[in-house]
Design an enzyme around this catalytic site. Structure first.
Site, PDB file in Angstrom:
ATOM      1  CB  CYS A 191     -55.389  29.928 -62.565  1.00 22.29           C
ATOM      2  SG  CYS A 191     -56.256  31.428 -62.879  1.00 22.29           S
ATOM      3  CG  HIS A 213     -58.445  26.747 -62.644  1.00 20.93           C
ATOM      4  ND1 HIS A 213     -58.889  27.622 -61.708  1.00 20.93           N
ATOM      5  CD2 HIS A 213     -57.875  27.518 -63.597  1.00 20.93           C
ATOM      6  CE1 HIS A 213     -58.837  28.858 -62.092  1.00 20.93           C
ATOM      7  NE2 HIS A 213     -58.315  28.778 -63.502  1.00 20.93           N
ATOM      8  CG  ASN A 265     -60.692  31.846 -63.782  1.00 23.52           C
ATOM      9  OD1 ASN A 265     -60.179  31.441 -62.363  1.00 23.52           O
ATOM     10  ND2 ASN A 265     -60.201  31.730 -64.665  1.00 23.52           N
TER      11      ASN A 265
HETATM   12  N1  ACO Z   1     -70.429  37.835 -74.638  1.00 22.26           N
HETATM   13  C1  ACO Z   1     -70.791  37.951 -76.000  1.00 22.26           C
HETATM   14  N2  ACO Z   1     -69.893  37.821 -77.009  1.00 22.26           N
HETATM   15  C2  ACO Z   1     -68.583  37.499 -76.666  1.00 22.26           C
HETATM   16  C3  ACO Z   1     -68.162  37.496 -75.485  1.00 22.26           C
HETATM   17  C4  ACO Z   1     -69.062  37.832 -74.405  1.00 22.26           C
HETATM   18  N3  ACO Z   1     -68.775  38.103 -72.760  1.00 22.26           N
HETATM   19  N4  ACO Z   1     -66.713  37.520 -75.265  1.00 22.26           N
HETATM   20  C5  ACO Z   1     -66.449  37.435 -76.414  1.00 22.26           C
HETATM   21  N5  ACO Z   1     -67.503  37.395 -77.392  1.00 22.26           N
HETATM   22  C6  ACO Z   1     -67.620  37.234 -78.718  1.00 22.26           C
HETATM   23  C7  ACO Z   1     -66.167  37.356 -79.445  1.00 22.26           C
HETATM   24  O1  ACO Z   1     -65.949  39.071 -79.531  1.00 22.26           O
HETATM   25  C8  ACO Z   1     -66.382  36.716 -80.746  1.00 22.26           C
HETATM   26  O2  ACO Z   1     -67.019  37.702 -81.720  1.00 22.26           O
HETATM   27  P1  ACO Z   1     -66.759  37.646 -83.244  1.00 22.26           P
HETATM   28  O3  ACO Z   1     -66.849  36.305 -83.709  1.00 22.26           O
HETATM   29  O4  ACO Z   1     -67.645  38.519 -83.694  1.00 22.26           O
HETATM   30  O5  ACO Z   1     -65.333  38.115 -83.170  1.00 22.26           O
HETATM   31  C9  ACO Z   1     -67.350  35.510 -80.431  1.00 22.26           C
HETATM   32  O6  ACO Z   1     -67.675  35.701 -79.245  1.00 22.26           O
HETATM   33  C10 ACO Z   1     -66.429  34.553 -80.075  1.00 22.26           C
HETATM   34  O7  ACO Z   1     -65.355  34.760 -79.354  1.00 22.26           O
HETATM   35  P2  ACO Z   1     -64.348  33.618 -79.117  1.00 22.26           P
HETATM   36  O8  ACO Z   1     -63.219  34.277 -78.274  1.00 22.26           O
HETATM   37  O9  ACO Z   1     -64.094  32.739 -80.348  1.00 22.26           O
HETATM   38  O10 ACO Z   1     -65.031  32.559 -77.765  1.00 22.26           O
HETATM   39  P3  ACO Z   1     -64.647  31.316 -77.264  1.00 22.26           P
HETATM   40  O11 ACO Z   1     -65.477  30.375 -77.690  1.00 22.26           O
HETATM   41  O12 ACO Z   1     -63.188  31.147 -77.570  1.00 22.26           O
HETATM   42  O13 ACO Z   1     -64.815  31.769 -75.701  1.00 22.26           O
HETATM   43  C11 ACO Z   1     -63.600  32.457 -73.813  1.00 22.26           C
HETATM   44  C12 ACO Z   1     -64.242  32.746 -75.241  1.00 22.26           C
HETATM   45  C13 ACO Z   1     -64.692  32.080 -72.928  1.00 22.26           C
HETATM   46  C14 ACO Z   1     -62.680  33.457 -73.278  1.00 22.26           C
HETATM   47  C15 ACO Z   1     -62.737  31.150 -73.929  1.00 22.26           C
HETATM   48  O14 ACO Z   1     -61.857  31.327 -75.106  1.00 22.26           O
HETATM   49  C16 ACO Z   1     -62.062  30.605 -72.813  1.00 22.26           C
HETATM   50  O15 ACO Z   1     -62.566  30.217 -71.757  1.00 22.26           O
HETATM   51  N6  ACO Z   1     -60.770  30.656 -72.796  1.00 22.26           N
HETATM   52  C17 ACO Z   1     -59.750  30.290 -71.704  1.00 22.26           C
HETATM   53  C18 ACO Z   1     -59.690  31.492 -70.720  1.00 22.26           C
HETATM   54  C19 ACO Z   1     -59.082  31.001 -69.553  1.00 22.26           C
HETATM   55  O16 ACO Z   1     -59.445  29.883 -69.033  1.00 22.26           O
HETATM   56  N7  ACO Z   1     -58.387  32.038 -68.832  1.00 22.26           N
HETATM   57  C20 ACO Z   1     -58.008  31.974 -67.504  1.00 22.26           C
HETATM   58  C21 ACO Z   1     -56.782  31.410 -67.347  1.00 22.26           C
HETATM   59  S1  ACO Z   1     -56.525  31.021 -65.529  1.00 22.26           S
HETATM   60  C22 ACO Z   1     -55.525  32.309 -64.932  1.00 22.26           C
HETATM   61  O17 ACO Z   1     -54.160  32.185 -64.774  1.00 22.26           O
HETATM   62  C23 ACO Z   1     -56.044  33.542 -64.802  1.00 22.26           C
END
Ligand code: ACO
Length: 332
Positions: A117, A257, A287
Site C-alpha cells: 500500500c 492512503h 482500500n
Molecule cells: N463485521 C463484523 N464484525 C467484524 C468484522 C466485520 N467485517 N470484522 C471483524 N469483526 C469483529 C471481530 O471478530 C471482533 O469480534 P470479537 O470482539 O467478538 O472478537 C470485533 O469485530 C472487533 O474486531 P477488531 O479487530 O478489534 O476490530 P477493529 O476495531 O480493530 O477493526 C479493522 C478491525 C477494521 C480491520 C481495523 O483493525 C483496521 O482497519 N486495521 C488496519 C488494517 C489495514 O489498514 N490494513 C491494510 C494495510 S494496507 C496494505 O498494505 C495492504
C-alpha cells in the site's frame, strides 16, 4: 540536497472496475453489517474486478487517461514504473512490459516495484529521481492493485476492506519550486507477519498439495496494523513536511492512503488540519492499496480542488510494514 531540476505531475488518470460491491452485498455473504463496516472503517462500497480483468487492464486505462491529460504521446515516455503487489503474473513478466506493448511506448524501459500500500509513495519518489537528475524527460508511474482477488471471501475481518483500482501519473520537468519537494520512506520489517500472503513465493511455492490452502489469501493482524498506522501516518507526514522546509500550516491538501477513516482522522488531528484539507474517498472505493492515493489525487484534480501552487502532502503505509510520505507543489 539541492535538486538539479524539479519533477512535476503533468498528467494523471485513474480507472476502477464497473462492478460495485456494497456493504449490504458483503452482509449477504459473511456475518457483517453495513453499520459495522461504516463505523469501523468508513467504507460504504468498493469496486471489484471481473474474474478475467487483470491488473494490466486497469493500469492500461489509467495510463491512457494520464497520457491524455499530460498531452503526451506514448512514444515520448522514457520509463514506465508500475507499483503493484498484484501483477498479472506472479513471477514474470512485469506489468510494465505488458503496458509498454499495449500503450505503444516504443522507446520506454520499465520495471515493477513492490511496496504494497506504500506503492504510490515509493513509486513517486523513485520516478521523480530520474527527472530531477536530468537523466530522463518523461516517466509514467502507474499504481495498480486488485487485492479483492486475494482475500478469503469467508474472512469478514479482511474481505470487506479491499477494492480494486489504478491511478497513473506522467512526471516531467517543471518550474523551479513546483512538483516533488521532499519524501521520506521507512520500513519496520519486524512487523512483516502482520500483513502477509504466505503461499506462492519462494518460501512456500504453490504445489498440487497446498493449492486452495488458506495461506494463499491475505492474513492480517488488523489491530497490530491499526496501532502502527495510527501513529506512523501523522509522524511520517510531519517529517516529510519538515524536510521540505515547511510547516503543517502550509499544507493545502493532505492525501492519505485510504485504509481506514479512523486512521485518517488520527493523522488529521496529529497534523492539526481542517477536514476540508483532507482528501477522502474511502467510502466509494475501500482500500485500493497502491492506487488509493493517485485515485484520490485524480478525483481532487478533476473536481477543481487542486490549484496551481497548492501544497500537497501524501502518506501511505502497508505491508512490510512500510511507510512513505511525499510533499509536492501542484503545478498544473
Ligand atoms: N463485521 C463484523 N464484525 C467484524 C468484522 C466485520 N467485517 N470484522 C471483524 N469483526 C469483529 C471481530 O471478530 C471482533 O469480534 P470479537 O470482539 O467478538 O472478537 C470485533 O469485530 C472487533 O474486531 P477488531 O479487530 O478489534 O476490530 P477493529 O476495531 O480493530 O477493526 C479493522 C478491525 C477494521 C480491520 C481495523 O483493525 C483496521 O482497519 N486495521 C488496519 C488494517 C489495514 O489498514 N490494513 C491494510 C494495510 S494496507 C496494505 O498494505 C495492504
Amino acid at each position: 540536497m539541492a535538486k538539479l531540476f524539479y519533477a512535476g505531475i503533468s498528467g494523471l488518470g485513474s480507472a476502477v472496475p464497473d462492478k460495485i460491491m456494497t456493504n449490504a452485498d458483503w452482509a449477504k455473504l459473511v456475518d457483517t453489517s453495513d453499520e459495522w463496516i461504516r463505523t469501523r472503517t468508513g467504507i460504504e462500497e468498493r469496486r471489484i474486478c471481473a474474474e478475467d480483468t487483470a491488473a494490466s487492464d486497469l493500469a492500461f486505462l489509467a495510463a491512457q487517461r494520464a497520457l491524455q491529460s499530460a498531452q503526451a504521446a506514448p512514444e515520448e515516455i522514457d520509463l514506465i514504473v508500475v507499483a503493484t503487489s498484484t501483477p498479472d503474473y506472479p513471477i514474470f513478466p512485469p506489468v510494465a512490459a505488458l503496458l509498454q506493448d499495449r500503450l505503444g511506448c516504443g522507446k520506454a524501459g520499465g520495471f515493477d516495484l513492490s511496496a504494497a500500500c506504500s506503492g504510490f509513495g515509493y513509486g513517486f519518489y523513485t520516478a521523480a529521481q530520474f527527472i530531477e537528475s536530468g537523466e530522463l524527460q518523461k516517466v509514467l508511474l502507474v499504481c495498480v492493485d486488485t487485492l479483492s482477488k486475494n482475500v478469503d471471501r469467508t474472512d469478514r475481518s479482511v474481505c470487506v476492506l479491499f477494492g480494486d483500482g489504478a491511478g497513473a501519473l506522467v512526471l516531467e520537468r517543471t518550474e523551479v519550486g513546483y512538483g516533488h519537494l521532499a519524501s521520506i520512506v521507512g520500513l519496520r520489517g519486524s512487523g512483516a507477519p502482520d500483513l502477509i500472503v504466505k503461499l506462492g513465493g519462494s518460501k512456500t511455492p504453490l504445489t498440487k498439495e497446498n493449492i486452495g490452502n488458506q495461506d494463499q489469501y491475505i492474513s492480517m493482524n488488523g489491530k497490530g496494523v491499526f496501532k502502527f498506522a495510527v501513529n506512523i501516518m501523522g509522524e511520517a507526514t510531519e517529517q516529510a513536511i519538515r524536510k521540505a522546509g515547511l510547516t503543517n500550516k502550509d499544507i493545502d491538501f493532505f492525501v492519505p492512503h485510504q485504509a481506514n477513516i479512523r486512521i485518517i482522522d488520527a493523522a488529521m488531528r496529529h497534523l492539526d488540519l481542517a477536514p476540508e484539507k483532507v482528501i477522502v474517498n474511502i467510502q466509494k472505493y475501500g482500500n485500493t492499496s497502491s492506487a488509493s492515493i493517485p485515485l484520490a489525487l485524480d478525483e481532487a484534480y478533476r473536481d477543481g480542488r487542486l490549484k496551481k501552487g497548492s501544497l500537497i502532502a501524501t502518506c501511505g503505509f502497508g505491508a512490510g510494514l512500510s511507510w512513505t510520505a511525499n510533499v509536492l507543489r501542484w503545478g498544473k
